[in-house]
Design a protein around this motif. Sequence first.
Motif, PDB file in Angstrom:
ATOM      1  N   VAL A  28      24.586   3.254 -43.351  1.00 40.21           N
ATOM      2  CA  VAL A  28      23.356   3.737 -42.713  1.00 40.21           C
ATOM      3  C   VAL A  28      23.465   4.546 -41.487  1.00 40.21           C
ATOM      4  O   VAL A  28      22.851   4.642 -40.636  1.00 40.21           O
ATOM      5  CB  VAL A  28      22.465   2.496 -42.132  1.00 40.21           C
ATOM      6  N   THR A  47      28.674  11.339 -43.054  1.00 35.73           N
ATOM      7  CA  THR A  47      29.694  10.258 -43.413  1.00 35.73           C
ATOM      8  C   THR A  47      29.440   9.495 -44.680  1.00 35.73           C
ATOM      9  O   THR A  47      30.345   8.596 -45.248  1.00 35.73           O
ATOM     10  CB  THR A  47      29.876   9.055 -42.273  1.00 35.73           C
ATOM     11  N   ALA A 106      19.505   3.811 -51.070  1.00 34.81           N
ATOM     12  CA  ALA A 106      18.455   3.125 -50.424  1.00 34.81           C
ATOM     13  C   ALA A 106      17.136   4.125 -50.474  1.00 34.81           C
ATOM     14  O   ALA A 106      16.611   4.190 -49.285  1.00 34.81           O
ATOM     15  CB  ALA A 106      18.495   2.644 -49.166  1.00 34.81           C
ATOM     16  N   PHE A 138      27.630  -0.401 -41.997  1.00 32.78           N
ATOM     17  CA  PHE A 138      28.377   0.818 -41.388  1.00 32.78           C
ATOM     18  C   PHE A 138      27.324   1.789 -40.703  1.00 32.78           C
ATOM     19  O   PHE A 138      26.456   2.165 -41.525  1.00 32.78           O
ATOM     20  CB  PHE A 138      29.367   1.652 -42.377  1.00 32.78           C
ATOM     21  N   ASN A 172      24.076  11.533 -42.672  1.00 31.03           N
ATOM     22  CA  ASN A 172      24.325  11.961 -44.057  1.00 31.03           C
ATOM     23  C   ASN A 172      25.837  12.431 -44.085  1.00 31.03           C
ATOM     24  O   ASN A 172      26.662  12.364 -45.076  1.00 31.03           O
ATOM     25  CB  ASN A 172      23.653  13.277 -44.284  1.00 31.03           C
ATOM     26  N   GLY A 227      24.145   1.801 -37.639  1.00 30.29           N
ATOM     27  CA  GLY A 227      22.995   0.898 -37.495  1.00 30.29           C
ATOM     28  C   GLY A 227      23.171   0.102 -36.064  1.00 30.29           C
ATOM     29  O   GLY A 227      22.848  -0.862 -36.073  1.00 30.29           O
ATOM     30  N   TYR A 286       6.795  -1.316 -44.331  1.00 28.68           N
ATOM     31  CA  TYR A 286       8.021  -0.762 -44.460  1.00 28.68           C
ATOM     32  C   TYR A 286       9.027  -1.734 -44.803  1.00 28.68           C
ATOM     33  O   TYR A 286      10.007  -1.620 -45.779  1.00 28.68           O
ATOM     34  CB  TYR A 286       8.156   0.255 -43.326  1.00 28.68           C
TER      35      TYR A 286
HETATM   36  N1  LIG Z   1      15.179   5.329 -46.754  1.00 30.60           N
HETATM   37  C1  LIG Z   1      14.584   5.699 -45.557  1.00 30.60           C
HETATM   38  O1  LIG Z   1      13.399   5.622 -45.704  1.00 30.60           O
HETATM   39  C2  LIG Z   1      15.457   6.354 -44.426  1.00 30.60           C
HETATM   40  C3  LIG Z   1      14.511   6.306 -43.208  1.00 30.60           C
HETATM   41  C4  LIG Z   1      15.368   6.891 -42.028  1.00 30.60           C
HETATM   42  C5  LIG Z   1      16.781   7.465 -42.115  1.00 30.60           C
HETATM   43  N2  LIG Z   1      17.243   7.222 -43.368  1.00 30.60           N
HETATM   44  C6  LIG Z   1      18.656   7.608 -43.473  1.00 30.60           C
HETATM   45  O2  LIG Z   1      19.209   6.859 -42.944  1.00 30.60           O
HETATM   46  C7  LIG Z   1      20.622   7.379 -42.375  1.00 30.60           C
HETATM   47  C8  LIG Z   1      20.722   7.161 -40.776  1.00 30.60           C
HETATM   48  O3  LIG Z   1      19.535   7.757 -40.260  1.00 30.60           O
HETATM   49  P1  LIG Z   1      18.716   7.057 -38.899  1.00 30.60           P
HETATM   50  O4  LIG Z   1      17.786   7.472 -38.573  1.00 30.60           O
HETATM   51  O5  LIG Z   1      19.061   5.388 -38.755  1.00 30.60           O
HETATM   52  O6  LIG Z   1      19.834   7.638 -37.718  1.00 30.60           O
HETATM   53  P2  LIG Z   1      20.227   7.222 -36.271  1.00 30.60           P
HETATM   54  O7  LIG Z   1      20.992   8.273 -35.554  1.00 30.60           O
HETATM   55  O8  LIG Z   1      18.966   6.682 -35.902  1.00 30.60           O
HETATM   56  O9  LIG Z   1      21.343   5.957 -36.539  1.00 30.60           O
HETATM   57  C9  LIG Z   1      22.729   6.417 -37.195  1.00 30.60           C
HETATM   58  C10 LIG Z   1      23.671   5.459 -36.870  1.00 30.60           C
HETATM   59  O10 LIG Z   1      24.827   5.661 -37.118  1.00 30.60           O
HETATM   60  C11 LIG Z   1      25.951   5.314 -36.338  1.00 30.60           C
HETATM   61  N3  LIG Z   1      27.045   6.246 -36.663  1.00 30.60           N
HETATM   62  C12 LIG Z   1      27.115   7.772 -36.723  1.00 30.60           C
HETATM   63  N4  LIG Z   1      28.447   8.091 -36.993  1.00 30.60           N
HETATM   64  C13 LIG Z   1      28.946   6.979 -36.851  1.00 30.60           C
HETATM   65  C14 LIG Z   1      30.438   6.842 -37.390  1.00 30.60           C
HETATM   66  N5  LIG Z   1      31.411   7.804 -37.417  1.00 30.60           N
HETATM   67  N6  LIG Z   1      30.947   5.360 -37.135  1.00 30.60           N
HETATM   68  C15 LIG Z   1      30.163   4.437 -36.834  1.00 30.60           C
HETATM   69  N7  LIG Z   1      28.702   4.669 -36.685  1.00 30.60           N
HETATM   70  C16 LIG Z   1      28.387   5.842 -36.764  1.00 30.60           C
HETATM   71  C17 LIG Z   1      25.099   5.932 -34.850  1.00 30.60           C
HETATM   72  O11 LIG Z   1      25.839   5.124 -33.940  1.00 30.60           O
HETATM   73  C18 LIG Z   1      23.831   5.215 -35.337  1.00 30.60           C
HETATM   74  O12 LIG Z   1      23.816   3.670 -34.778  1.00 30.60           O
HETATM   75  C19 LIG Z   1      20.613   8.900 -42.622  1.00 30.60           C
HETATM   76  O13 LIG Z   1      20.959   9.270 -43.819  1.00 30.60           O
HETATM   77  C20 LIG Z   1      18.959   9.002 -43.100  1.00 30.60           C
HETATM   78  O14 LIG Z   1      18.533  10.156 -44.023  1.00 30.60           O
HETATM   79  C21 LIG Z   1      16.772   6.974 -44.615  1.00 30.60           C
END
Ligand SMILES: NC(=O)c1ccc[n+]([C@@H]2O[C@H](COP(=O)([O-])OP(=O)(O)OC[C@H]3O[C@@H](n4cnc5c(N)ncnc54)[C@H](O)[C@@H]3O)[C@@H](O)[C@H]2O)c1
Length: 380
Positions: free
Chosen positions: A83, A88, A133, A9, A86, A11, A318
């Motif tokens: 992914v 959702t 994660a 979900f 936050n 990504g 990473y």
């Molecule tokens: N563990 C880590 O090291 C790490 C690193 C980066 C991000 N994160 C976490 O991962 C999450 C995502 O971050 P990101 O940087 O990848 O964000 P991003 O904006 O690059 O990607 C978010 C994705 O979610 C999708 N999305 C958003 N709302 C949606 C919905 N209602 N239905 C379907 N798809 C939806 C978007 O289209 C996009 O594909 C955050 O919670 C962030 O804190 C963790």
Amino acid sequence: MSKLRYGMFGGSEDAFIGKVHRIGAGFHHHLEMVAGCFSRDEEKNQSTAQLLSLDQDRVYKTYEEMAAQEAKRSDKMDFVVIVTPNNTHYSASKAFLEAGFHVLCEKPLTFTHEEAKELARIAQQKDLLFGVAYAYQGYAMIPLMRDMIQRGDIGEILTVNSRYIQGWLLNPVFFSPTEAKPWRMIPKYSGISNSVGDIGSHIEYMVRYVTGLHVNRVCAVMDTFGEELDMNTMMHIEYENKVKASYWVSQIAWGKLNDFNIQVFGTEGALEWNQELPDYLLYTKRNEATQKLVRGQEFLPYSSKNYSQLPAGHPEGYHVAFANIYAKFSQAILDHRQGVKDALKVNDVPSVTDGIEGVAFIEAVIDSAKNDGAWKKVAK
Ligand SMILES: NC(=O)c1ccc[n+]([C@@H]2O[C@H](COP(=O)([O-])OP(=O)(O)OC[C@H]3O[C@@H](n4cnc5c(N)ncnc54)[C@H](O)[C@@H]3O)[C@@H](O)[C@H]2O)c1
């Protein structure tokens, strides 16, 4: 090893962490992605699914549809990976748990620690695994650092210092006021915090993981620089055993990329690890010169080999940290099937319990900063 099917979900092709997860999972031939809802934008959702060669009937418009439809299939996914930003995490995790799926969700787990507790209750009631994660835990030198501390190599812990500093928000905050802000700066998507939630959450979890110390209370000062959420925060920490520490998170520290550093100082020496050079661990015994321990070498005090995907000297990074989280989480699912109790704990996977503590920490830091640095207890 039995194959496991997973769905994603969030990504979409242009997202950050979803692709990193897919590459991490891709290290393991027993993991296969079979379903997804990658974006609210249907065109992007479909184009991502096409790139990933997913069956058309397993590309869903919403997480609700994905949970309901997958639950009906005989070849349903075994777990889902969340992914999205936050906002959702809570509702999607809840829907997938209620539909009977194990969940691996990104951090920070939820907006409030009460929400995180509710997810833990549902997972427990339904006997499902819920991983979070905190992927830096997957770096091979991290279990080594923890084991060295546990076996007393640095003696009693006296103090800890950790920073996670970046500079990428300097431009959006000070020099591009008209451009759309990253979602991390907007409460609707990010929650009560930007940088403490985004990267401070990694400090809280990782220091707790390597030292075993739980934060009791915090005293924080922060800067928003006119934005709605925190950009730069300094914290004094007191753990439950009264040991003190200092943490610093920043996203306006120009020149800093992902400078996540952990230093633990004890009566018999010190350990230091930095995310940008993750294959190394600096070990300084009292009255001796600093040693640089290198991942994958047989003669280390504890073999980090278990978590090495490559021979020593070929730099890992990473993606491999994520690969190790997937190795552990998928093994936990297989063990759980065999009736192993506490399969996440047995396999050393960050869990919903860690997620709850992480969100409670964020709440305490923001509460303290809003009260002029008053000491605030982390809710239990
Ligand atoms: N563990 C880590 O090291 C790490 C690193 C980066 C991000 N994160 C976490 O991962 C999450 C995502 O971050 P990101 O940087 O990848 O964000 P991003 O904006 O690059 O990607 C978010 C994705 O979610 C999708 N999305 C958003 N709302 C949606 C919905 N209602 N239905 C379907 N798809 C939806 C978007 O289209 C996009 O594909 C955050 O919670 C962030 O804190 C963790």
